[in-house]
Design a protein around this motif. Structure first.
Motif, PDB file in Angstrom:
ATOM      1  N   LEU A   1       0.844  -1.195   0.000  1.00 56.86           N
ATOM      2  CA  LEU A   1       0.000   0.000   0.000  1.00 56.86           C
ATOM      3  C   LEU A   1       0.884   1.252   0.000  1.00 56.86           C
ATOM      4  N   HIS A   2       0.580   2.192  -0.872  1.00 57.87           N
ATOM      5  CA  HIS A   2       1.395   3.395  -0.976  1.00 57.87           C
ATOM      6  C   HIS A   2       0.579   4.494  -1.657  1.00 57.87           C
ATOM      7  N   GLN A   3       1.112   5.705  -1.656  1.00 61.75           N
ATOM      8  CA  GLN A   3       0.566   6.804  -2.458  1.00 61.75           C
ATOM      9  C   GLN A   3       1.592   7.138  -3.530  1.00 61.75           C
ATOM     10  N   ASP A   4       1.108   7.625  -4.693  1.00 61.07           N
ATOM     11  CA  ASP A   4       2.034   8.074  -5.737  1.00 61.07           C
ATOM     12  C   ASP A   4       2.350   9.542  -5.466  1.00 61.07           C
ATOM     13  N   HIS A   5       3.544   9.811  -4.955  1.00 61.32           N
ATOM     14  CA  HIS A   5       3.836  11.219  -4.660  1.00 61.32           C
ATOM     15  C   HIS A   5       5.234  11.638  -5.110  1.00 61.32           C
TER      16      HIS A   5
ATOM     17  N   PHE B   1      -4.387   5.920  -1.294  1.00 64.18           N
ATOM     18  CA  PHE B   1      -3.512   4.787  -1.004  1.00 64.18           C
ATOM     19  C   PHE B   1      -3.957   3.643  -1.903  1.00 64.18           C
ATOM     20  N   HIS B   2      -2.990   2.904  -2.399  1.00 67.10           N
ATOM     21  CA  HIS B   2      -3.348   1.785  -3.263  1.00 67.10           C
ATOM     22  C   HIS B   2      -2.239   0.745  -3.275  1.00 67.10           C
ATOM     23  N   GLY B   3      -2.608  -0.460  -3.674  1.00 69.83           N
ATOM     24  CA  GLY B   3      -1.629  -1.542  -3.748  1.00 69.83           C
ATOM     25  C   GLY B   3      -2.249  -2.752  -4.423  1.00 69.83           C
TER      26      GLY B   3
ATOM     27  N   PHE C   1       0.990   5.132 -16.409  1.00 67.95           N
ATOM     28  CA  PHE C   1       1.414   6.363 -17.102  1.00 67.95           C
ATOM     29  C   PHE C   1       1.192   7.561 -16.193  1.00 67.95           C
ATOM     30  N   ARG C   2       2.149   8.460 -16.207  1.00 68.21           N
ATOM     31  CA  ARG C   2       2.024   9.686 -15.409  1.00 68.21           C
ATOM     32  C   ARG C   2       2.653  10.855 -16.153  1.00 68.21           C
ATOM     33  N   GLN C   3       2.215  12.041 -15.788  1.00 66.11           N
ATOM     34  CA  GLN C   3       2.895  13.266 -16.226  1.00 66.11           C
ATOM     35  C   GLN C   3       3.615  13.816 -15.013  1.00 66.11           C
TER      36      GLN C   3
HETATM   37 MN    MN Z   1       1.266   3.517  -7.278  1.00 66.68          MN
END
Ligand code: MN
Length: 269
Positions: A178-182, A236-238, A266-268
């Motif tokens: 579990l984490h956040q994309d930051h 939060f996701h995993g 994909f991210r910007q």
């Molecule tokens: Mn992620």
């Protein structure tokens, strides 16, 4: 489940043994990883046709929260095969898949290097290789995804991807804590620019929530696309569990990819 049949697991490059204690020094394993059976012929890049959504009308969907949507069965089998072949071709080469003892998956990046430990800042691969460029057909596909997601979520900001992180989870024992994309820029996160994630291969139990103590779960199947942006950019996701023997039969037949799950995120930044 009727579309799936039991498949034999095959893999000549096993994951590190996680029962052993972690070494003090980080060990990055950059040995080539093949996603498919060695005897299958990979279609040359020039023969591929542009990737397009599976149907001209929108696939079924599920809104999971503000700025968060699951587009079900969005990527056609043909395009899933093309994506597997792109990842196979690039993933075997310099800048391709690598793993480390801390991970329960293999990683490669298009566009920019990113790593769960070092983020965007440092070279993560021990061979110092540069990331391969993000293929134009994947950029176009993501833009079509964003437009289709915006048809249901008016508040969803647009996004032009400059990185694709490809995770390969071996069947049954891949997972993601579990984490956040930051790790993206302050501006990208503040504006809620969406994260787009394409699932191919084995099913996965995806867990998510605005707080760690209130999580929900959804099943991600081969061809599904998950988008989370706007107010859901911080979730939060995993990945709790990756299936085994759940790869769609046509995908296995046409690509030889049958013993794991690919996720392309994909991210910007
Ligand atoms: Mn992620």
């Amino acid at each position: 489940m009727q579309d799936f049949r039991i498949l034999r697991q095959y893999h000549n490059n096993p994951l590190p043994n996680h029962k052993n204690p972690l070494p003090k020094r980080r060990m990055v394993d950059t040995r080539p990883l093949s996603l498919i059976k060695p005897d299958l012929i990979i279609k040359p890049v020039c023969e591929r046709t542009p990737l397009v959504p599976s149907t001209s009308k929108l696939s079924t969907y599920q809104i999971l929260g503000p700025g968060m949507i699951l587009l079900k069965d969005y990527i056609s089998i043909k395009d899933q095969v093309d994506i597997v072949n792109i990842c196979q071709k690039v993933g075997m080469g310099s800048g391709g898949f690598y793993t480390a003892r801390e991970f329960e998956r293999y990683i490669m990046c298009f566009g920019r290097n990113w790593d769960p430990i070092t983020g965007y800042e440092n070279r993560c691969r021990s061979d110092g290789s540069e990331p391969p460029p993000l293929p134009n057909e994947l950029i176009s596909l993501v833009q079509a995804i964003i437009q289709d997601a915006q048809a249901h979520l008016k508040e969803l900001p647009s996004m032009h991807p400059d990185i694709c992180v490809v995770n390969f989870y071996p069947s049954s024992h891949g997972r993601l804590d579990l984490h956040q994309d930051h790790d993206e820029s302050f501006d990208s996160i503040r504006r809620g620019l969406p994260v787009v994630s394409i699932s191919i291969g084995e099913m996965a139990d995806f867990v998510y929530g605005h707080t760690k103590d209130k999580l929900e779960g959804i099943l991600l199947r081969s061809g599904d696309v998950l988008v989370f942006g706007g107010e859901s950019r911080h979730i939060f996701h995993g990945v709790d569990e990756v299936g085994q023997y759940t790869v769609p039969r046509p995908l296995l037949d046409e690509s030889g990819f049958g013993y794991g799950r690919l996720s392309l995120t994909f991210r910007q930044i």
